[in-house]
Design a protein around this motif. Structure first.
Motif, PDB file in Angstrom:
ATOM      1  N   SER A  48      -5.023   5.345   0.373  1.00 38.32           N
ATOM      2  CA  SER A  48      -4.722   6.585  -0.352  1.00 38.32           C
ATOM      3  C   SER A  48      -3.230   6.708  -0.661  1.00 38.32           C
ATOM      4  CB  SER A  48      -5.175   7.786   0.482  1.00 38.32           C
ATOM      5  OG  SER A  48      -4.774   8.981  -0.133  1.00 38.32           O
ATOM      6  N   ASP A  49      -2.932   7.299  -1.799  1.00 39.38           N
ATOM      7  CA  ASP A  49      -1.548   7.566  -2.186  1.00 39.38           C
ATOM      8  C   ASP A  49      -1.144   9.004  -1.838  1.00 39.38           C
ATOM      9  OD1 ASP A  49      -1.201   5.043  -3.213  1.00 39.38           O
ATOM     10  OD2 ASP A  49      -1.739   5.606  -5.269  1.00 39.38           O
ATOM     11  N   ARG A  50      -2.066   9.751  -1.328  1.00 41.01           N
ATOM     12  CA  ARG A  50      -1.822  11.158  -1.009  1.00 41.01           C
ATOM     13  C   ARG A  50      -1.033  11.253   0.295  1.00 41.01           C
ATOM     14  NH1 ARG A  50      -6.051  15.178   1.034  1.00 41.01           N
ATOM     15  NH2 ARG A  50      -4.779  17.025   1.202  1.00 41.01           N
ATOM     16  N   ILE A  51       0.132  11.852   0.209  1.00 41.42           N
ATOM     17  CA  ILE A  51       1.004  11.983   1.378  1.00 41.42           C
ATOM     18  C   ILE A  51       1.211  13.466   1.643  1.00 41.42           C
ATOM     19  CG2 ILE A  51       3.272  11.470   2.323  1.00 41.42           C
ATOM     20  CD1 ILE A  51       3.376   9.115   0.331  1.00 41.42           C
ATOM     21  N   ASP A  52       0.737  13.905   2.828  1.00 40.07           N
ATOM     22  CA  ASP A  52       0.871  15.321   3.192  1.00 40.07           C
ATOM     23  C   ASP A  52       2.062  15.578   4.108  1.00 40.07           C
ATOM     24  OD1 ASP A  52      -1.381  15.967   1.723  1.00 40.07           O
ATOM     25  OD2 ASP A  52      -2.728  15.627   3.418  1.00 40.07           O
ATOM     26  N   ASP A  53       2.369  14.617   4.934  1.00 39.74           N
ATOM     27  CA  ASP A  53       3.479  14.815   5.867  1.00 39.74           C
ATOM     28  C   ASP A  53       4.075  13.452   6.240  1.00 39.74           C
ATOM     29  OD1 ASP A  53       1.585  13.700   7.500  1.00 39.74           O
ATOM     30  OD2 ASP A  53       1.224  15.499   8.694  1.00 39.74           O
ATOM     31  N   SER A  54       5.084  13.476   7.085  1.00 37.27           N
ATOM     32  CA  SER A  54       5.785  12.237   7.441  1.00 37.27           C
ATOM     33  C   SER A  54       4.893  11.298   8.265  1.00 37.27           C
ATOM     34  CB  SER A  54       7.070  12.545   8.202  1.00 37.27           C
ATOM     35  OG  SER A  54       6.766  13.211   9.418  1.00 37.27           O
ATOM     36  N   ALA A  55       4.015  11.867   9.081  1.00 37.06           N
ATOM     37  CA  ALA A  55       3.116  11.028   9.881  1.00 37.06           C
ATOM     38  C   ALA A  55       2.165  10.253   8.964  1.00 37.06           C
ATOM     39  CB  ALA A  55       2.322  11.885  10.863  1.00 37.06           C
ATOM     40  N   LEU A  57       2.831   9.435   5.887  1.00 33.89           N
ATOM     41  CA  LEU A  57       3.661   8.448   5.213  1.00 33.89           C
ATOM     42  C   LEU A  57       3.851   7.216   6.097  1.00 33.89           C
ATOM     43  CD1 LEU A  57       5.466   7.585   2.845  1.00 33.89           C
ATOM     44  CD2 LEU A  57       7.351   8.777   3.998  1.00 33.89           C
ATOM     45  N   LEU A  58       4.161   7.437   7.366  1.00 34.21           N
ATOM     46  CA  LEU A  58       4.347   6.322   8.294  1.00 34.21           C
ATOM     47  C   LEU A  58       3.050   5.532   8.476  1.00 34.21           C
ATOM     48  CD1 LEU A  58       6.629   7.951  11.035  1.00 34.21           C
ATOM     49  CD2 LEU A  58       7.257   6.202   9.363  1.00 34.21           C
ATOM     50  N   ALA A  59       1.934   6.231   8.600  1.00 30.73           N
ATOM     51  CA  ALA A  59       0.638   5.555   8.778  1.00 30.73           C
ATOM     52  C   ALA A  59       0.290   4.734   7.537  1.00 30.73           C
ATOM     53  CB  ALA A  59      -0.448   6.583   9.064  1.00 30.73           C
ATOM     54  N   ALA A  62       2.498   1.648   7.417  1.00 27.66           N
ATOM     55  CA  ALA A  62       2.038   0.668   8.408  1.00 27.66           C
ATOM     56  C   ALA A  62       0.755  -0.020   7.936  1.00 27.66           C
ATOM     57  CB  ALA A  62       1.815   1.350   9.751  1.00 27.66           C
ATOM     58  N   ALA A  63      -0.150   0.757   7.357  1.00 28.14           N
ATOM     59  CA  ALA A  63      -1.408   0.190   6.867  1.00 28.14           C
ATOM     60  C   ALA A  63      -1.150  -0.795   5.732  1.00 28.14           C
ATOM     61  CB  ALA A  63      -2.341   1.311   6.406  1.00 28.14           C
ATOM     62  N   ARG A  64      -0.260  -0.433   4.834  1.00 27.07           N
ATOM     63  CA  ARG A  64       0.066  -1.326   3.720  1.00 27.07           C
ATOM     64  C   ARG A  64       0.745  -2.609   4.235  1.00 27.07           C
ATOM     65  NH1 ARG A  64      -0.418   0.347  -1.554  1.00 27.07           N
ATOM     66  NH2 ARG A  64      -0.940   2.535  -1.800  1.00 27.07           N
ATOM     67  N   ALA A  65       1.658  -2.462   5.173  1.00 23.79           N
ATOM     68  CA  ALA A  65       2.345  -3.635   5.717  1.00 23.79           C
ATOM     69  C   ALA A  65       1.349  -4.561   6.426  1.00 23.79           C
ATOM     70  CB  ALA A  65       3.448  -3.202   6.674  1.00 23.79           C
ATOM     71  N   ALA A  66       0.466  -3.984   7.213  1.00 23.84           N
ATOM     72  CA  ALA A  66      -0.544  -4.788   7.912  1.00 23.84           C
ATOM     73  C   ALA A  66      -1.492  -5.441   6.908  1.00 23.84           C
ATOM     74  CB  ALA A  66      -1.324  -3.913   8.892  1.00 23.84           C
ATOM     75  N   GLY A  67      -1.855  -4.689   5.891  1.00 28.15           N
ATOM     76  CA  GLY A  67      -2.745  -5.221   4.860  1.00 28.15           C
ATOM     77  C   GLY A  67      -2.108  -6.368   4.099  1.00 28.15           C
ATOM     78  N   ARG A  68      -0.829  -6.220   3.773  1.00 23.37           N
ATOM     79  CA  ARG A  68      -0.125  -7.296   3.054  1.00 23.37           C
ATOM     80  C   ARG A  68       0.007  -8.539   3.933  1.00 23.37           C
ATOM     81  NH1 ARG A  68       3.836  -3.152   0.773  1.00 23.37           N
ATOM     82  NH2 ARG A  68       2.870  -2.633  -1.225  1.00 23.37           N
TER      83      ARG A  68
END
Length: 141
Positions: A48-55, A57-59, A62-68
């Motif tokens: 998801s591109d939806r960012i509600d808060d900093s947590a 954003l961090l999650a 991290a998910a994108r980095a792990a996925g890459r």
């Protein structure tokens, strides 16, 4: 007269079947690796591109980095599987070529044997005809 290389022909046939099995296995492994790679690409696209808060954003980061990282590993695996499949294909082609060469020799041997048998039979028929032609007419023998 038997084909003197029949034992080698059986061995080459077995080698060709093993090479075909190895090629089949390598192709299946490559296909599985490509499917896993495609699944990883799809999973990354679904983050998801939806960012509600900093947590969040961090999650998401991290998910994108792990996925890459996973995708990079899968791409390396796909390349290794493609190389393995190429090697297995080359081995199968070589085994098939060796087998076909022996099969052609065996066929030539069979044709030569048949020619010899026909020549022997023709010689016997010629001999019978010659003997009959020398007999006086009306003889019972």
């Amino acid at each position: 007269m038997t084909f003197t290389l029949s034992g080698l022909l059986r061995v080459r046939g077995a080698q060709e079947r093993v090479a075909a099995e190895d090629l089949s296995r390598a192709s299946a492994e490559r296909a599985r690796a490509e499917a896993a790679e495609q699944s990883a690409v799809t999973s990354l696209a679904e983050i998801s591109d939806r960012i509600d808060d900093s947590a969040t954003l961090l999650a998401m980061a991290a998910a994108r980095a792990a996925g890459r990282s996973t995708l990079s590993d899968l791409q390396a695996l796909v390349e290794m599987r493609r190389v393995s499949e190429g090697e297995a294909k080359a081995a199968h082609v070589e085994a098939r070529r060796d087998l076909k060469g022996l099969e052609r020799l065996e066929e030539a041997h069979r044709v030569d044997e048949m020619r010899q048998e026909l020549a022997t039979e023709q010689a016997a028929l010629d001999e019978i005809a010659t003997v009959r032609g020398r007999r006086p007419e009306g003889s019972a023998a």
